[in-house]
Design an enzyme around this catalytic site. Sequence first.
Site, mmCIF file in Angstrom:
data_model
loop_
_atom_site.group_PDB
_atom_site.id
_atom_site.type_symbol
_atom_site.label_atom_id
_atom_site.label_comp_id
_atom_site.label_asym_id
_atom_site.label_seq_id
_atom_site.Cartn_x
_atom_site.Cartn_y
_atom_site.Cartn_z
ATOM 1 N N LYS A 1 -1.733 -12.289 12.545
ATOM 2 C CA LYS A 1 -3.336 -12.370 12.596
ATOM 3 C C LYS A 1 -3.596 -13.760 11.740
ATOM 4 O O LYS A 1 -4.587 -14.614 12.003
ATOM 5 C CB LYS A 1 -4.006 -11.246 12.113
ATOM 6 N N THR A 2 -3.490 -13.834 10.413
ATOM 7 C CA THR A 2 -3.942 -14.707 9.528
ATOM 8 C C THR A 2 -3.137 -16.093 9.929
ATOM 9 O O THR A 2 -3.911 -17.153 10.057
ATOM 10 C CB THR A 2 -3.433 -14.408 7.932
ATOM 11 N N HIS B 1 -8.983 -4.461 13.330
ATOM 12 C CA HIS B 1 -7.910 -5.071 12.592
ATOM 13 C C HIS B 1 -7.483 -6.320 13.128
ATOM 14 O O HIS B 1 -6.316 -6.149 13.937
ATOM 15 C CB HIS B 1 -6.540 -3.822 12.348
ATOM 16 N N ARG C 1 0.935 -1.313 -0.008
ATOM 17 C CA ARG C 1 0.043 0.150 -0.054
ATOM 18 C C ARG C 1 1.114 1.224 -0.163
ATOM 19 O O ARG C 1 2.127 1.272 0.561
ATOM 20 C CB ARG C 1 -0.965 0.100 1.276
ATOM 21 N N ARG D 1 1.808 -12.651 -1.736
ATOM 22 C CA ARG D 1 0.413 -12.682 -0.803
ATOM 23 C C ARG D 1 -0.607 -13.622 -1.659
ATOM 24 O O ARG D 1 -0.379 -13.840 -2.797
ATOM 25 C CB ARG D 1 -0.391 -11.321 -0.963
ATOM 26 N N SER E 1 0.509 -5.460 10.409
ATOM 27 C CA SER E 1 0.964 -6.396 9.236
ATOM 28 C C SER E 1 2.095 -7.108 9.726
ATOM 29 O O SER E 1 3.153 -6.922 10.081
ATOM 30 C CB SER E 1 1.311 -5.342 8.193
ATOM 31 N N ASP F 1 -8.757 -10.967 9.232
ATOM 32 C CA ASP F 1 -8.300 -9.514 9.217
ATOM 33 C C ASP F 1 -8.983 -8.453 9.568
ATOM 34 O O ASP F 1 -8.714 -7.198 10.267
ATOM 35 C CB ASP F 1 -7.652 -9.288 7.659
ATOM 36 N N LYS G 1 -8.266 -2.421 2.000
ATOM 37 C CA LYS G 1 -8.041 -1.466 3.199
ATOM 38 C C LYS G 1 -8.738 -0.223 2.709
ATOM 39 O O LYS G 1 -9.124 0.369 3.776
ATOM 40 C CB LYS G 1 -6.524 -1.371 3.166
HETATM 41 N N1 LIG Z 1 6.130 -17.247 15.829
HETATM 42 C C1 LIG Z 1 5.238 -16.786 14.940
HETATM 43 N N2 LIG Z 1 4.182 -16.444 14.947
HETATM 44 C C2 LIG Z 1 3.360 -15.998 14.116
HETATM 45 N N3 LIG Z 1 3.715 -15.981 12.633
HETATM 46 C C3 LIG Z 1 4.882 -16.342 12.560
HETATM 47 C C4 LIG Z 1 5.723 -16.804 13.613
HETATM 48 N N4 LIG Z 1 7.111 -17.155 13.000
HETATM 49 C C5 LIG Z 1 6.985 -16.726 11.809
HETATM 50 N N5 LIG Z 1 5.810 -16.446 11.497
HETATM 51 C C6 LIG Z 1 5.532 -15.920 10.146
HETATM 52 O O1 LIG Z 1 5.035 -14.544 10.239
HETATM 53 C C7 LIG Z 1 4.000 -14.295 9.166
HETATM 54 C C8 LIG Z 1 2.738 -13.940 9.916
HETATM 55 O O2 LIG Z 1 1.899 -13.153 8.777
HETATM 56 P P1 LIG Z 1 0.612 -12.912 8.844
HETATM 57 O O3 LIG Z 1 0.121 -13.197 7.462
HETATM 58 O O4 LIG Z 1 -0.223 -13.826 9.841
HETATM 59 O O5 LIG Z 1 0.425 -11.326 9.110
HETATM 60 P P2 LIG Z 1 -1.103 -10.769 9.524
HETATM 61 O O6 LIG Z 1 -1.018 -10.223 10.825
HETATM 62 O O7 LIG Z 1 -2.076 -11.170 9.113
HETATM 63 O O8 LIG Z 1 -0.803 -9.352 8.652
HETATM 64 P P3 LIG Z 1 -1.315 -8.547 7.592
HETATM 65 O O9 LIG Z 1 -2.452 -7.556 8.299
HETATM 66 O O10 LIG Z 1 -0.433 -7.888 6.680
HETATM 67 O O11 LIG Z 1 -2.351 -9.504 6.838
HETATM 68 C C9 LIG Z 1 3.832 -15.373 8.462
HETATM 69 O O12 LIG Z 1 4.437 -15.391 7.349
HETATM 70 C C10 LIG Z 1 4.342 -16.634 9.450
HETATM 71 O O13 LIG Z 1 4.704 -17.879 8.773
HETATM 72 O O1 LIG Z 2 -3.432 -4.301 3.365
HETATM 73 C C1 LIG Z 2 -2.405 -4.960 3.110
HETATM 74 O O2 LIG Z 2 -1.859 -4.815 2.023
HETATM 75 C C2 LIG Z 2 -2.060 -5.989 3.953
HETATM 76 C C3 LIG Z 2 -2.921 -6.113 5.170
HETATM 77 O O3 LIG Z 2 -3.543 -6.885 5.493
HETATM 78 C C4 LIG Z 2 -2.260 -5.014 5.966
HETATM 79 O O4 LIG Z 2 -1.284 -4.178 5.891
HETATM 80 O O5 LIG Z 2 -2.804 -4.959 7.201
HETATM 81 CA CA LIG Z 3 -3.247 -11.367 7.239
HETATM 82 MN MN LIG Z 4 -4.155 -6.680 7.515
#
Ligand SMILES: Nc1ncnc2c1ncn2[C@@H]1O[C@H](COP(=O)(O)OP(=O)(O)OP(=O)(O)O)[C@@H](O)[C@H]1O
Ligand SMILES: O=C([O-])CC(=O)C(=O)O
Ligand SMILES: [Ca+2]
Ligand SMILES: [Mn+2]
Length: 632
Positions: free
Chosen positions: A336-337, A314, A150, A416, A332, A351, A295
């Site tokens: 979360k995911t 979020h 973004r 992604r 990010s 998310d 977003k």
């Molecule tokens: N101990 C851990 N706990 C959680 N995630 C981990 C850990 N170690 C490594 N990772 C890695 O960190 C990343 C966490 O990314 P995730 O997609 O869950 O982010 P998100 O919070 O959903 O962000 P966004 O809002 O950008 O989608 C993944 O690639 C996961 O494999």
């Molecule tokens: O919006 C995006 O590109 C990815 C995301 O989920 C974040 O940054 O929270």
């Molecule tokens: Ca996510």
């Molecule tokens: Mn997000």
Amino acid sequence: MAENGKSGLRQIRTAAPEDESSSNTVKAKTIDELHSLQKKRSELNSPVVGDRVVGLEQQLQSISATLASLTRDFGPKLVKGDPDATGATKVVVAAAASSIAVSDSGLKFTHVFYNLSPAELYEQAIKYERESFITSTGALATLSGAKTGRSPKDKRVVMDDLTKDDLWWGKGSPNIEMDEHTFLTNRERAVDYLTSLDKVFVNDQFLNWDPENRIKVRIVSARAYHSLFMHNMCIRPTLEELQDFGKPDFTILNAGKFPCNRYTNYMTSSTSIDISLSRREMVILGTQYAGEMKKGLFSLMHYLMPKRQILTLHSGCNMGKDGDVALFFGLSGTGKTTLSTDHNRFLIGDDEHCWGENGISNIEGGCYAKCIDLSQEKEPDIWNAIKFGTVLENVVFDATTRVVEYADSSVTENTRAAYPIEYIPNAKIPCVSSHPKNVILLACDAFGVLPPVSKLNLAQTMYHFISGYTALVAGTVEGVKEPTATFSACFGAAFLMLHPTRYAAMLAEKMQKHGATGWLVNTGWSGGSYGSGSRIKLPYTRKIIDAIHSGSLLNANYQKTAVFGLEIPTEVEGVPSEILDPINTWSDKDAYNATVLKLAGLFRNNFETFTGYGIGEDDSLTKEILAAGPIF
Ligand SMILES: Nc1ncnc2c1ncn2[C@@H]1O[C@H](COP(=O)(O)OP(=O)(O)OP(=O)(O)O)[C@@H](O)[C@H]1O
Ligand SMILES: O=C([O-])CC(=O)C(=O)O
Ligand SMILES: [Ca+2]
Ligand SMILES: [Mn+2]
């Protein structure tokens, strides 16, 4: 080599089989006729009631109105269907009052691809978008162009009578002001670009699984990639819902790669992402990163929902077999995911959620997972979701086998996958749940000083929620990689429309009312900062999360850390006890203490901007929150 004819090669038949004229031949006299037998009329494209094709004309009229230039009193001429399909019948010619065209644009037709199916979108992408490929597991791999993330510095919101006093403006706010005239200039630019194309994609979909607070959105875009991304990420209407769709509540005009005009007021780059809440429209110029649409709609929800006393989050959300619900907040990349996708629990969403009177509802119809270093072993459900229908952004794959190399960050670190939520086997449809029992704040602390898990009281939960801390390692540039702290209020400042304390007050009120427990989980470094320590192993984090869900951690023995004053358990099943207090994992204790103080100082500086604001009815909670930060 066997060349003597007796080698066992099958005989080639030269004579026609005797029954050629019987049931094995097709009922067609020409090739075109043969091809026409292949496709049955689709219900989706032409719903029929009696002998009348319904909906089409209304939809096209409505889309033409969406795409109307504001300086002309009619919209473009729209046609449904593929401009390149041979023998395509121009089903319905829409809109465009039968006025005499005064410019060339008034003479041309734009074809509309309305809510195409994933299969049709694949075909469009493969045929017309050079960067589209089918991977070995059936996903659609594509590139988002120059932008692979973004562009928060290019996100603008119209300041007008509606928003002037209500929105969060100024220091720390993600809402960069613009005036209405500039918005309209950019809108006109996007409209002219889109209507100059031979075809545009239109998605009519929903946000929010709470039926009483569902929002209708229309997305107009130039790429099949964008249409499939939104098909996956928003809630997909049924055929009946589509027929009654009517006017959208909000519209995105996504001109993608077409830039804004640098001579236009306010423009500081060739990218501009503009929201007008009064017009209920968003215009995207100069970026093809699809996350802007996702977003942008989340920002909209951050405005609309609090007006209805509904809190936007979020966060990820899942539910245990016994109905216990957990929220996962975090910036990010904090997990979360990854952590809400749990084979032993029902997924509500990964998310974006709403917390209202009746509980939690997911805003979206899909998930958006980070793919860098994705492994089948560690994240099986996400791995298996990457199949036909899934959009895979910016990944690198083998040129021949089309097997994706998830460790390759040649295009970007931010690779992604966007897939419909039902691709996760234990997703709960509809994506709603009761009130949460646990509120888990995730921080990826690359300084390596926050404990892997701490139990928080309400004031601490609010302190850390408002702080919104994480520290990832800076980029992938050569040389020293120092962790940099990021503070993003409510773990999502980039999407807030109102002042952070307004969301925080709602969270405090709801957590209190429903007796939810707050937790701080560090998914980042242990045993030293980035460079000397290492990231906490995902299986350990999962064990910690399991202990939170099961309730066993609530009743564990706790001790308090210095400076941050965090309550940390002495034992968690399946996790080595020595890592629970981070000082144990650092060989250089002085370095540890210095790093704690450094981070505490960063927290304190960041929180200064919030000290003038109150949270809650009286000032008692505010005082407690201010006292819940690090003490040193
Ligand atoms: N101990 C851990 N706990 C959680 N995630 C981990 C850990 N170690 C490594 N990772 C890695 O960190 C990343 C966490 O990314 P995730 O997609 O869950 O982010 P998100 O919070 O959903 O962000 P966004 O809002 O950008 O989608 C993944 O690639 C996961 O494999
Ligand atoms: O919006 C995006 O590109 C990815 C995301 O989920 C974040 O940054 O929270
Ligand atoms: Ca996510
Ligand atoms: Mn997000």
